[in-house]
Design a protein around this motif. Structure first.
Motif, PDB file in Angstrom:
ATOM      1  N   THR A  55       1.740   0.429  -4.001  1.00 16.31           N
ATOM      2  CA  THR A  55       2.133   0.074  -5.103  1.00 16.31           C
ATOM      3  C   THR A  55       4.279   0.053  -5.358  1.00 16.31           C
ATOM      4  OG1 THR A  55       0.887  -0.576  -5.752  1.00 16.31           O
ATOM      5  CG2 THR A  55       2.534  -1.433  -6.974  1.00 16.31           C
TER       6      THR A  55
ATOM      7  N   LEU B  76      -6.894  -5.223  -3.864  1.00 10.96           N
ATOM      8  CA  LEU B  76      -6.732  -4.244  -2.896  1.00 10.96           C
ATOM      9  C   LEU B  76      -7.414  -3.212  -2.815  1.00 10.96           C
ATOM     10  CD1 LEU B  76      -2.687  -3.941  -3.752  1.00 10.96           C
ATOM     11  CD2 LEU B  76      -3.503  -4.783  -2.134  1.00 10.96           C
TER      12      LEU B  76
ATOM     13  N   TRP C 260       1.901  -9.034  -1.343  1.00  9.66           N
ATOM     14  CA  TRP C 260       2.919  -8.924  -1.481  1.00  9.66           C
ATOM     15  C   TRP C 260       3.376 -10.609  -1.586  1.00  9.66           C
ATOM     16  CZ3 TRP C 260       3.094  -7.027  -6.278  1.00  9.66           C
ATOM     17  CH2 TRP C 260       1.900  -6.199  -6.933  1.00  9.66           C
TER      18      TRP C 260
ATOM     19  N   GLN D  89      -4.240   0.657  -0.123  1.00 10.35           N
ATOM     20  CA  GLN D  89      -3.242  -0.145   0.116  1.00 10.35           C
ATOM     21  C   GLN D  89      -2.813   0.034  -1.203  1.00 10.35           C
ATOM     22  OE1 GLN D  89      -5.678  -3.492   0.479  1.00 10.35           O
ATOM     23  NE2 GLN D  89      -4.817  -4.229   2.852  1.00 10.35           N
TER      24      GLN D  89
ATOM     25  N   GLN E  28       0.536  -0.082   6.206  1.00 10.71           N
ATOM     26  CA  GLN E  28       0.072  -0.290   4.744  1.00 10.71           C
ATOM     27  C   GLN E  28       1.037  -1.659   4.677  1.00 10.71           C
ATOM     28  OE1 GLN E  28      -2.713  -0.451   3.690  1.00 10.71           O
ATOM     29  NE2 GLN E  28      -3.832   0.579   5.362  1.00 10.71           N
TER      30      GLN E  28
ATOM     31  N   THR F 278       1.536  -5.272   6.160  1.00  9.90           N
ATOM     32  CA  THR F 278       0.199  -5.508   6.080  1.00  9.90           C
ATOM     33  C   THR F 278       0.446  -6.433   4.408  1.00  9.90           C
ATOM     34  OG1 THR F 278      -0.556  -3.824   7.594  1.00  9.90           O
ATOM     35  CG2 THR F 278      -2.492  -5.835   5.797  1.00  9.90           C
ATOM     36  N   LEU F 279       0.643  -4.919   3.535  1.00  6.04           N
ATOM     37  CA  LEU F 279       0.649  -5.028   1.916  1.00  6.04           C
ATOM     38  C   LEU F 279       2.115  -5.946   1.684  1.00  6.04           C
ATOM     39  CD1 LEU F 279       1.050  -2.118   0.346  1.00  6.04           C
ATOM     40  CD2 LEU F 279      -0.778  -3.903   0.145  1.00  6.04           C
TER      41      LEU F 279
END
Lengths: 167, 114
Positions: B71, B63, A140, B67, A131, A134-135
């Motif tokens: 953060t 998101l 981002w 996901q 994850q 992927t982010l």
């Protein structure tokens, strides 16, 4: 889903973080302060493990304890001529600093205790490492690429600043 | 039961310790070490919020919930990278100052004072 955090584990890791941090700012020998800083970074990595941030814990150990601590120790060893106990370590602002820092942390403590945080457990059902990957390359990606530019600029800048002048 | 406030209080204590070191140390490398403590306290704060408070639970976002749970960790990764860059540049400056002034006692480096 997200496991509860063990009390004893938290207090042990908190002690491992706070006590070396006090040694960093209060030690007379700055090399001991550098070693205590490495211990603080290890404690913070333990905190990340308690907070279900395993990738961040390993990154913290690699980057902070493995690279930044060593860099700081190199800097300490290269800029100290003699470990002279007569060299003053603290300036004359200790009382004012204690008062200001004490007041600031006290006010923040009160605010933290009084705020009703809306605790909602996040969705940690997915495996974190895919994850995060992927982010970083998905939503981002812009900060990710900008950070690489910043690191390049810092690297080049540090080399240019620290170079000896050529006659 | 260890909750969010425990981690926030720990982060604030670490911030206070780092701030005290940045205000009272005379060695420039000592000041940089205290600033690294401040960076770490901020990171602990962010990851603690990411672990206990689900972000964007009430507002639409591109998101998914799975996901958006990471953060805080993503933010902390960027802060670690920037802190590493800052440490490198700061120490390069310290080396240059040492080469020119033969000391890194910040109380003795006052060329810009009147």
């Amino acid at each position: 889903m997200t496991p509860p955090i063990n009390d004893i584990a938290f207090y042990c890791v908190a002690a491992l973080t706070i006590l070396p941090a006090i040694m960093v700012v209060r030690s007379r020998n700055i090399f001991h302060g550098g070693l205590a800083l490495a211990a603080t970074f290890t404690g913070v990595a333990g905190l990340y493990l308690l907070l279900s941030a395993e990738f961040l814990a390993v990154s913290q150990m690699l980057i902070y304890t493995g690279a930044i601590s060593v860099l700081l120790l190199f800097a300490i060893m290269m800029t100290q001529r003699v470990n002279n106990p007569a060299v003053p370590v603290f300036n004359r602002q200790r009382i004012a600093a204690v008062l200001v820092v004490g007041a600031l942390t006290f006010i923040v403590f009160i605010a933290l205790r009084a705020t009703p945080w809306s605790i909602q457990p996040p969705d940690f059902s997915q495996n974190p490492l895919p994850q995060i990957g992927t982010l970083l390359l998905g939503p981002w990606v812009l900060p990710f690429e900008l950070v690489s530019v910043v690191l390049l600029a810092a690297l080049v800048g540090a080399v240019i600043i620290a170079k000896k002048e050529e006659r | 039961m260890i909750g969010l406030t425990h981690f926030l209080i720990l982060g604030t204590a670490l911030f206070g310790i780092g701030l005290y070191g940045a205000l009272t140390r005379r060695n420039a490398v000592g000041i940089l070490m205290s600033i690294e403590l401040i960076f770490n306290s901020v990171n602990v704060n962010l990851v603690a919020f990411g672990r206990f408070v689900a972000p964007w639970a009430h507002s639409p976002s591109p998101l998914t919930a799975a996901q958006a749970a990471f953060t805080g960790q993503i933010f902390s990764i960027f802060i670690i990278a920037i802190a590493a860059a800052e440490a490198a540049v700061g120490l390069a400056l310290v080396f240059t100052i040492y080469r020119n002034f033969k000391t890194i006692d910040v109380d003795n480096i006052h060329l810009m004072k009147w």
